[in-house]
Scaffold this active site. Structure first.
Site, PDB file in Angstrom:
ATOM      1  CB  THR A 126      -3.892 -61.859   4.105  1.00 11.90           C
ATOM      2  OG1 THR A 126      -2.870 -61.127   3.393  1.00 11.90           O
ATOM      3  CG2 THR A 126      -4.603 -62.739   2.972  1.00 11.90           C
ATOM      4  CG  ASP A 127      -2.358 -56.534   3.056  1.00 12.44           C
ATOM      5  OD1 ASP A 127      -1.785 -58.026   3.019  1.00 12.44           O
ATOM      6  OD2 ASP A 127      -1.191 -55.848   3.450  1.00 12.44           O
ATOM      7  CD  GLU A 128      -0.373 -61.237   0.003  1.00 12.93           C
ATOM      8  OE1 GLU A 128      -0.501 -62.051  -1.087  1.00 12.93           O
ATOM      9  OE2 GLU A 128       0.506 -61.485   0.911  1.00 12.93           O
ATOM     10  CE1 TYR A 151      -2.141 -67.161   1.886  1.00 13.35           C
ATOM     11  CE2 TYR A 151      -1.630 -65.052   1.259  1.00 13.35           C
ATOM     12  CZ  TYR A 151      -1.870 -65.614   2.243  1.00 13.35           C
ATOM     13  OH  TYR A 151      -1.847 -65.103   3.543  1.00 13.35           O
ATOM     14  CE  LYS A 155      -6.026 -66.376   4.654  1.00 14.46           C
ATOM     15  NZ  LYS A 155      -5.830 -67.227   5.893  1.00 14.46           N
TER      16      LYS A 155
END
Ligand code: NAD
Ligand code: TYD
Length: 337
Positions: A126-128, A151, A155
């Site tokens: 994810t870009d997060e 989260y 990741k």
């Protein structure tokens, strides 16, 4: 790749990916491994569950024996790991399961990919993992990882493990980092389906803080075609950002949904902000566009219209997922906000 193990294929993006592969790539066989948590739903595979090229297995990505058996039995060539705990708010109230599934689960899959010498391991990240942006700039694949929520930290840990398995044991991997997805079959804990569901039911639309947080939206089908391109065209060991250049403030998205549904803006309710809320995400996707020739098929305006129409037409799906446990979840998260 003819035989692929898709994990998390009963969730939002995984089920869209499985349906796309079965509908558009008849040469490909899909083994779909999913634990069926609150976010996994066999109704997301309606019409495809009994497809001759599809085998659904209920199980956990942390179960190494199961993975070894599936890879041998079904002669798997590649793993595409969509399985994860995915909701930032849940990671704030209960982070442990995020480490179990997102970190230990990915580690267990990597062990299987190494032992069975699979052709490819695709990690859906994810870009997060890049953290938050201010008013300027975009995330590129060179942006250092700086996750802010439990989260995104889980990741990012998984991304580091994937890279380490490539470096240490030569596991042939790719990592994809996509921006926020929206579209059919998204569980209504995430912004867009939650707001559509509340607006359809004339319930308050809970906007966190000032509502000026920015996300970069991509229609889920376009994420799926990007992952397919990476699986078939990318050299191993390469990371790809995926995004459609659709930056929107949350309030703008919410107001658009209200206007499409012909509902009043007075339904908007500003509520207590999320702790540690990332201000802005924006993805530079030029690598996947230039190297693999991928491009999104729809604009945000087309995608959001298709999505709203889908939720209206699939009212039974929505009613089903918001019954039972969802009511408790909603009360816990929003009751006193
Ligand atoms: P989701 O929450 O809708 O689905 C997750 C799926 O994983 C569910 O079907 C669940 O049952 C399954 N699962 C959870 N734990 C499991 C376990 N231990 N073993 C096997 N299956 C398990 O998630 P999503 O939104 O479809 O996201 C899919 C992937 O894409 C995730 O890895 C997520 O980090 C990533 N991603 C999501 C977005 C987004 O906007 N939703 C954006 C970028 C990346
Ligand atoms: P979300 O869909 O949870 O995705 P993420 O946090 O992974 O980007 O949230 C998208 C944005 O919408 C984020 O800025 C938080 C905000 N938001 C609200 O304002 N209200 C809500 O009820 C939800 C679920 C999210």
């Amino acid at each position: 790749m003819r035989k692929i193990l898709v994990t998390g294929g009963a969730g939002f993006i995984g089920s869209n990916f499985v349906r796309m592969v079965l509908a558009e790539h008849p040469e490909c066989v899909v083994v779909n491994l999913d634990k069926l948590t609150y976010a996994g739903n066999l109704e997301n595979l309606r019409g495809f569950l009994d497809h001759p090229n599809h085998k659904f297995v209920k199980g956990d990505i942390c179960d190494g024996d199961l993975l070894a058996r599936l890879i041998d039995e079904d002669r798997i060539d590649a793993i595409i790991n969509f399985a994860a705990e995915t909701h930032v708010d849940r990671s704030i109230t209960g982070p442990k399961i995020f480490v179990e599934t997102n970190v230990i689960g990915t580690l267990t899959l990597l062990e299987a990919a190494r032992e069975k010498k699979l052709e490819r391991f695709i990690q859906i990240s994810t870009d997060e993992v890049y953290g938050a942006l201010g008013d300027e700039g975009m995330f590129t694949e060179q942006t250092p990882l700086s996750p802010n929520s439990p989260y995104s930290a889980s990741k990012a840990a998984a991304d580091h493990l994937v890279k380490a398995y490539g470096h240490t044991w030569g596991v042939r991997y790719n990592i994809t980092r996509c921006s926020n997805n929206y579209g059919p079959y998204q569980f209504p804990e995430k912004l867009i389906p939650l707001m559509i569901n509340n607006a359809l039911n004339d319930k308050a639309l809970p906007v966190y803080g000032d509502g000026l947080y920015v996300r970069d939206w991509l229609y889920v089908y376009d994420h799926c075609t990007a992952v397919w391109s990476v699986l078939h065209q990318a050299p191993p060991g390469r990371v790809y950002n995926i995004g459609g250049c659709n930056e929107k403030a949350n309030l703008e998205v919410v107001e658009l949904i209200l206007s499409r549904l012909d509902k009043s803006k007075s339904l908007i309710k500003h509520v207590t902000d999320r702790p540690g809320h990332d201000r802005r995400y924006a993805i530079d996707a030029s690598r996947i566009i230039n190297e693999l020739g991928w491009k999104p098929s729809v604009s945000f305006e087309q995608g959001i219209n298709k999505t709203i129409d889908w939720y209206i037409e699939n009212h039974d799906w929505l009613t089903d997922v918001v019954s039972g446990d969802y009511k408790r979840y909603y009360q816990t998260m929003y009751g006193s906000r």
